[in-house]
Motif scaffolding. Structure first.
Motif, mmCIF file in Angstrom:
data_model
loop_
_atom_site.group_PDB
_atom_site.id
_atom_site.type_symbol
_atom_site.label_atom_id
_atom_site.label_comp_id
_atom_site.label_asym_id
_atom_site.label_seq_id
_atom_site.Cartn_x
_atom_site.Cartn_y
_atom_site.Cartn_z
ATOM 1 N N THR A 9 0.848 -1.178 0.000
ATOM 2 C CA THR A 9 0.000 0.000 0.000
ATOM 3 C C THR A 9 0.886 1.231 0.000
ATOM 4 N N PHE A 10 0.372 2.340 -0.516
ATOM 5 C CA PHE A 10 1.118 3.583 -0.406
ATOM 6 C C PHE A 10 0.154 4.720 -0.110
ATOM 7 N N ALA A 11 0.718 5.850 0.317
ATOM 8 C CA ALA A 11 -0.084 7.008 0.683
ATOM 9 C C ALA A 11 0.332 8.201 -0.155
ATOM 10 N N SER A 12 -0.648 8.999 -0.583
ATOM 11 C CA SER A 12 -0.378 10.256 -1.273
ATOM 12 C C SER A 12 -1.195 11.340 -0.585
ATOM 13 N N ALA A 13 -0.656 12.562 -0.561
ATOM 14 C CA ALA A 13 -1.334 13.596 0.211
ATOM 15 C C ALA A 13 -1.200 14.969 -0.432
ATOM 16 N N CYS A 14 -2.297 15.699 -0.419
ATOM 17 C CA CYS A 14 -2.314 17.138 -0.725
ATOM 18 C C CYS A 14 -2.784 17.796 0.573
#
Length: 315
Positions: A297-302
């Motif tokens: 799994t990975f996380a991306s963020a604004c």
């Protein structure tokens, strides 16, 4: 499951959270991969339970703000973080009771790089005061300081014996942690064909590659031993000169970065080919992106946090 081109192409945005009101500055996974943490311009530190897939706690640093944040070595209950408001002291925080364990004063300008040793209690920090400081979690006193003659971004290698400094967006200098006062033992100069600042530096988990992030719509993978350029990747949107953080997958075979239009781009470090572009429906630029060190799994963020999972039916 082995990470392959088809696995990476199958990823989908599984959950998106709106726990923050402003830009998320940094995301980090705990060493066991079971928790994630984020820091934001709204002065909050949000903890996520990866197994449950939900936010589990929110802490605040209203007085000091919170810039970069890192889990400490082998511990899911403590973090270090840099300030972005009142001063440039680094803080060591217990997540369990929201109490400071220690302060690390010394920098006289904003901290722009923070890297925890993967093997012990050491960490390094790079600052706009043009110094890299070496610390030990057990002492508030700086354990060492080097002046690489420029604005530095820095990172430990996976063995915790070497650290790399990217200096003035022109050269990578490699230091032996045990003999840093003797200066760098290697220096690799590299220039991009467009004007940009280096905004991040990191080693691959196998220690063979170094990834340079920039604010100019280009990232570069270099051979960590020879300094030769292996790949330069572009073709993602960053027209506003935003600091977008790139990362390796845990197997060192792929790199990925977000973009100002909310998409995630993935390339193979073996073939140099782009293998996937994912639209995460982010309402703003993906400032930070991290792959889980233990789970697929990975996380991306604004200003929002999105967690991604592979779609098994597509494999």
């Amino acid at each position: 499951m082995k990470i392959t081109d088809s696995v990476l192409r199958s990823f989908r945005a599984a959950r998106t959270y709106s726990a923050n009101t402003e830009k998320i500055n940094c995301v980090d996974y705990s060493p066991n991969g079971e928790h994630a943490i984020s820091s934001s311009d709204d002065d909050s530190i949000v903890l996520y339970d990866i197994r449950e897939g939900t936010p589990c706690n929110t802490l605040y640093s209203k007085k000091y703000g919170v810039g970069l944040i890192r889990y400490t070595h082998g511990d899911s209950h403590t973090v270090i973080y840099s300030s972005n408001k009142l001063d440039d002291t680094i803080r060591y925080l217990s997540l369990s009771d929201n109490k400071y364990i220690r302060y690390f004063p010394g920098h006289t300008a904003r901290v722009i790089a923070l890297s925890m040793s993967p093997t012990d209690e050491s960490f390094i920090s790079g600052s706009l005061d043009k110094t890299i400081r070496i610390w030990d979690l057990r002492s508030p006193n700086c354990q060492g300081l080097t002046n690489p003659l420029g604005k530095p971004v820095c990172s430990f290698d996976p063995d915790g014996l070497i650290f790399a400094a990217g200096v003035e967006s022109q050269a990578i200098k490699l230091y032996d942690l045990r003999a840093y006062d003797k200066g760098p033992f290697a220096c690799f100069e590299t220039n991009f064909n467009r004007n940009c600042d280096w905004t991040g530096l990191r080693f691959s988990n196998d220690g063979k590659q170094i990834l340079i992030s920039t604010n100019g719509g280009m990232i570069r993978v270099m051979n960590a031993f020879s300094g030769s350029v292996m790949h330069t990747f572009s073709g993602y949107n960053n027209t506003k000169g935003i600091s977008l953080e790139a990362c390796f997958t845990p197997d060192s075979r792929f790199v990925m970065i977000g973009s100002e239009d909310g998409r995630v781009h993935v390339w193979s470090t073996e073939s140099g080919m782009k293998v996937a572009v994912h639209d995460g429906k982010h309402p703003g630029p993906i400032n930070t992106l991290q792959f889980n060190p233990r789970y697929l799994t990975f996380a991306s963020a604004c200003s929002k946090m999105t967690f991604w999972l592979p779609s098994i039916s597509d494999l």
